[in-house]
Design an enzyme around this catalytic site. Structure first.
Site, PDB file in Angstrom:
ATOM      1  N   ASN A 210       0.850  -1.200   0.000  1.00 20.85           N
ATOM      2  CA  ASN A 210       0.000   0.000   0.000  1.00 20.85           C
ATOM      3  C   ASN A 210       0.880   1.243   0.000  1.00 20.85           C
ATOM      4  O   ASN A 210       2.102   1.141   0.028  1.00 20.85           O
ATOM      5  CB  ASN A 210      -0.955  -0.027   1.202  1.00 20.85           C
ATOM      6  CG  ASN A 210      -0.185  -0.077   2.504  1.00 20.85           C
ATOM      7  OD1 ASN A 210       0.562   0.825   2.843  1.00 20.85           O
ATOM      8  ND2 ASN A 210      -0.349  -1.173   3.244  1.00 20.85           N
ATOM      9  N   LYS A 289       8.775 -17.073 -10.731  1.00 21.38           N
ATOM     10  CA  LYS A 289       8.006 -15.927 -11.215  1.00 21.38           C
ATOM     11  C   LYS A 289       6.745 -16.432 -11.943  1.00 21.38           C
ATOM     12  O   LYS A 289       6.839 -17.332 -12.790  1.00 21.38           O
ATOM     13  CB  LYS A 289       8.887 -15.120 -12.172  1.00 21.38           C
ATOM     14  CG  LYS A 289       8.244 -13.840 -12.619  1.00 21.38           C
ATOM     15  CD  LYS A 289       9.172 -13.067 -13.546  1.00 21.38           C
ATOM     16  CE  LYS A 289       8.374 -11.996 -14.249  1.00 21.38           C
ATOM     17  NZ  LYS A 289       9.065 -11.434 -15.391  1.00 21.38           N
ATOM     18  N   ASP A 306      -3.213  -9.969  13.270  1.00 21.21           N
ATOM     19  CA  ASP A 306      -3.331  -8.583  13.739  1.00 21.21           C
ATOM     20  C   ASP A 306      -2.224  -8.354  14.771  1.00 21.21           C
ATOM     21  O   ASP A 306      -2.280  -8.885  15.887  1.00 21.21           O
ATOM     22  CB  ASP A 306      -4.721  -8.341  14.335  1.00 21.21           C
ATOM     23  CG  ASP A 306      -4.955  -6.860  14.566  1.00 21.21           C
ATOM     24  OD1 ASP A 306      -4.080  -6.215  15.178  1.00 21.21           O
ATOM     25  OD2 ASP A 306      -5.997  -6.352  14.127  1.00 21.21           O
ATOM     26  N   VAL A 308      -1.053  -5.598  16.440  1.00 16.62           N
ATOM     27  CA  VAL A 308      -1.303  -4.833  17.664  1.00 16.62           C
ATOM     28  C   VAL A 308      -2.194  -5.622  18.627  1.00 16.62           C
ATOM     29  O   VAL A 308      -1.996  -5.597  19.844  1.00 16.62           O
ATOM     30  CB  VAL A 308      -1.835  -3.413  17.341  1.00 16.62           C
ATOM     31  CG1 VAL A 308      -3.285  -3.428  16.884  1.00 16.62           C
ATOM     32  CG2 VAL A 308      -1.662  -2.494  18.536  1.00 16.62           C
ATOM     33  N   LYS A 341      -9.592  -4.502  20.133  1.00 23.14           N
ATOM     34  CA  LYS A 341      -8.184  -4.931  20.108  1.00 23.14           C
ATOM     35  C   LYS A 341      -7.530  -4.829  21.479  1.00 23.14           C
ATOM     36  O   LYS A 341      -6.330  -5.038  21.605  1.00 23.14           O
ATOM     37  CB  LYS A 341      -7.409  -4.093  19.090  1.00 23.14           C
ATOM     38  CG  LYS A 341      -7.934  -4.216  17.660  1.00 23.14           C
ATOM     39  CD  LYS A 341      -6.934  -3.682  16.645  1.00 23.14           C
ATOM     40  CE  LYS A 341      -7.524  -3.720  15.242  1.00 23.14           C
ATOM     41  NZ  LYS A 341      -6.500  -3.734  14.204  1.00 23.14           N
TER      42      LYS A 341
HETATM   43  O1  C5P Z   1      -8.049  -2.955  11.930  1.00 21.77           O
HETATM   44  P1  C5P Z   1      -7.280  -1.810  11.401  1.00 21.77           P
HETATM   45  O2  C5P Z   1      -6.286  -2.181  10.330  1.00 21.77           O
HETATM   46  O3  C5P Z   1      -8.112  -0.634  10.987  1.00 21.77           O
HETATM   47  O4  C5P Z   1      -6.454  -1.297  12.679  1.00 21.77           O
HETATM   48  C1  C5P Z   1      -5.471  -0.338  12.598  1.00 21.77           C
HETATM   49  C2  C5P Z   1      -4.503  -0.512  13.735  1.00 21.77           C
HETATM   50  O5  C5P Z   1      -4.126  -1.867  13.886  1.00 21.77           O
HETATM   51  C3  C5P Z   1      -3.202   0.203  13.467  1.00 21.77           C
HETATM   52  O6  C5P Z   1      -2.669   0.555  14.722  1.00 21.77           O
HETATM   53  C4  C5P Z   1      -2.370  -0.864  12.780  1.00 21.77           C
HETATM   54  O7  C5P Z   1      -0.976  -0.610  12.898  1.00 21.77           O
HETATM   55  C5  C5P Z   1      -2.780  -2.087  13.537  1.00 21.77           C
HETATM   56  N1  C5P Z   1      -2.743  -3.336  12.750  1.00 21.77           N
HETATM   57  C6  C5P Z   1      -1.834  -4.332  13.071  1.00 21.77           C
HETATM   58  N2  C5P Z   1      -1.822  -5.505  12.375  1.00 21.77           N
HETATM   59  C7  C5P Z   1      -2.715  -5.722  11.397  1.00 21.77           C
HETATM   60  C8  C5P Z   1      -3.639  -4.716  11.045  1.00 21.77           C
HETATM   61  C9  C5P Z   1      -3.625  -3.528  11.747  1.00 21.77           C
HETATM   62  O8  C5P Z   1      -1.015  -4.131  13.986  1.00 21.77           O
HETATM   63  N3  C5P Z   1      -2.672  -6.868  10.716  1.00 21.77           N
END
Ligand code: C5P
Length: 399
Positions: A210, A289, A306, A308, A341
């Site tokens: 991204n 590839k 996730d 965090v 979270k």
């Molecule tokens: O769920 P979302 O992506 O909107 O949440 C954003 C928060 O979660 C940010 O702090 C991002 O750094 C963290 N995040 C993460 N791992 C993920 C997705 C999001 O730590 N796979």
């Protein structure tokens, strides 16, 4: 001692009657522990002598851009690098106009262009000059570029006019400079920050990613280090320099980022998740590839962990801060995300406004925690980062 303790302040003095107050300002800055070097413009020397400021600052005063001898000592680039802050007080209308135009026609304007340090201006001029649309436009240009402004104060002027344009009192200017450095707030705390995008490999040469620039995460790392924290950045691929006193650990994929963060948990008091982690990755990375062939191919993706949330549910749980980029109903979604979270704090930004957030140098956010919230109005990412770090220090740094 204030937050200016051990900081290098490059004080620019320009040609206005308020230049006599710069002598007192040198004192005020030193009282807060700063080392001060002075640059004077030609105009400034009509109002106050270099000798006065040399005697007070304890350092030779710099006046010329093209002076061989001076350049052999501390030349303009060294001066610009030396500075932790370039403070210009008084800043005349002419100096402000030259800065707004990006001129480098004397030592002071050249140093202003050449420095990576924060810049602060204490404007001083006749009230009519201050109100002139040209000055107004120049000031907003500089504010948008991240210059910090202090004053001017209103009142009786040397020319007999009454109105805004008096240089702010030296003690106030020194206080404002002090506030730029929330140093000491996180002394000894260990802070881990994730930043940038992740790259999810499709094959040896292609990936899904991204547009995250990493600017906010890097600004947070800079602010945390300035606040005295032992700071580690777990960073996806970005093209930003690593801030001073910050250890950067480069990672590529979300899985790498998670592993790196978990490895650091034993040494982490505060965790800030600022990375734009890819939500999905290809279910398998092709070893070769992928060849061009059929008109249509289907990619199968699986959810990434996730990061965090994993940190927040770990046994050694640090004070955990997340970010929420939302386009609508921003605060409600952010609060919900914080609860889901299990975060201590969440920084919400409205990404519907394209001029802030993703990839831009500016941001405007609301910081939410269990029983409170604070809006941080639009400002440069460095300034927003410092304010976030201050809130973290107030709420979590003392745990
Ligand atoms: O769920 P979302 O992506 O909107 O949440 C954003 C928060 O979660 C940010 O702090 C991002 O750094 C963290 N995040 C993460 N791992 C993920 C997705 C999001 O730590 N796979």
């Amino acid at each position: 001692m204030g937050h200016l303790f051990n900081r290098n302040v490059l004080l620019g003095v320009t040609g206005g009657i308020a230049a006599y107050k710069s002598a007192e300002l040198v004192r005020q800055l030193q009282e807060r522990g700063a080392t001060v070097r002075v640059i004077m413009t030609r105009g400034a020397m009509e109002f106050i002598t270099p000798l006065t400021l040399q005697a007070l600052s304890g350092n030779p005063v710099h006046t010329e851009l093209l002076d061989e001898e001076a350049e052999q000592g501390m030349g303009h680039i060294e001066l610009a690098r030396w500075a932790d802050l370039l403070l210009i007080a008084p800043a005349t209308a002419d100096l402000i106009a030259r800065l707004a135009a990006g001129r480098a026609d004397d030592l002071l304007t050249t140093a202003a262009l050449a420095t990576a340090a924060p810049l602060m201006l204490a404007p001083a001029m006749n009230q009519q000059m201050w109100r002139d649309p040209a000055t107004e436009a120049n000031i907003s240009t500089l504010a948008a570029r991240g210059y910090h402004l202090v004053g001017p104060a209103a009142g009786e002027q040397a020319c007999g006019d009454i109105g805004p344009g008096r240089m702010e009192q030296p003690v106030r200017i020194a206080e404002a400079a002090d506030q730029l450095f929330p140093s000491g707030l996180l002394t000894g705390k260990r802070v881990v920050i994730t930043a940038g995008p992740t790259r999810e490999a499709l094959d040896p040469v292609r990936y899904i990613s991204n547009h995250s620039s990493g600017k906010m995460g890097y600004a947070l790392a800079r602010a945390a280090a300035e606040a005295g924290a032992v700071t580690t950045l777990v960073s996806g691929p970005v093209s930003l320099p690593v801030p001073d006193r910050v250890r950067a650990l480069p990672v590529e994929s979300a899985t790498d980022m998670l592993q790196q963060c978990l490895d650091l948990l034993g040494d982490c008091d505060i965790f800030i998740a600022c990375a734009a982690v890819a939500d999905y990755r290809p279910s398998a990375m092709e070893q070769q590839k992928i060849k061009k062939g059929p008109e249509e191919i289907t990619l199968q993706l699986v959810r990434n962990p996730d990061i965090v949330a994993a940190v927040a549910s770990s046994e050694q749980r640090p004070f955990t801060v997340g970010f929420a980029a939302e386009t609508n109903d921003v605060l409600n979604y952010a609060r919900d995300k914080m609860q889901r979270k299990n975060l201590d704090m969440i920084v919400a930004n409205d990404v519907a406004d394209r001029s802030i957030g993703f990839n831009s140098d500016q941001n405007a956010v609301t910081v939410l925690w269990r029983n409170g919230e604070q809006a941080l109005p639009r400002a440069g990412k460095d300034s927003i980062a410092r304010q976030i770090i201050e809130l973290i220090a107030q709420l979590g740094g003392k745990r």
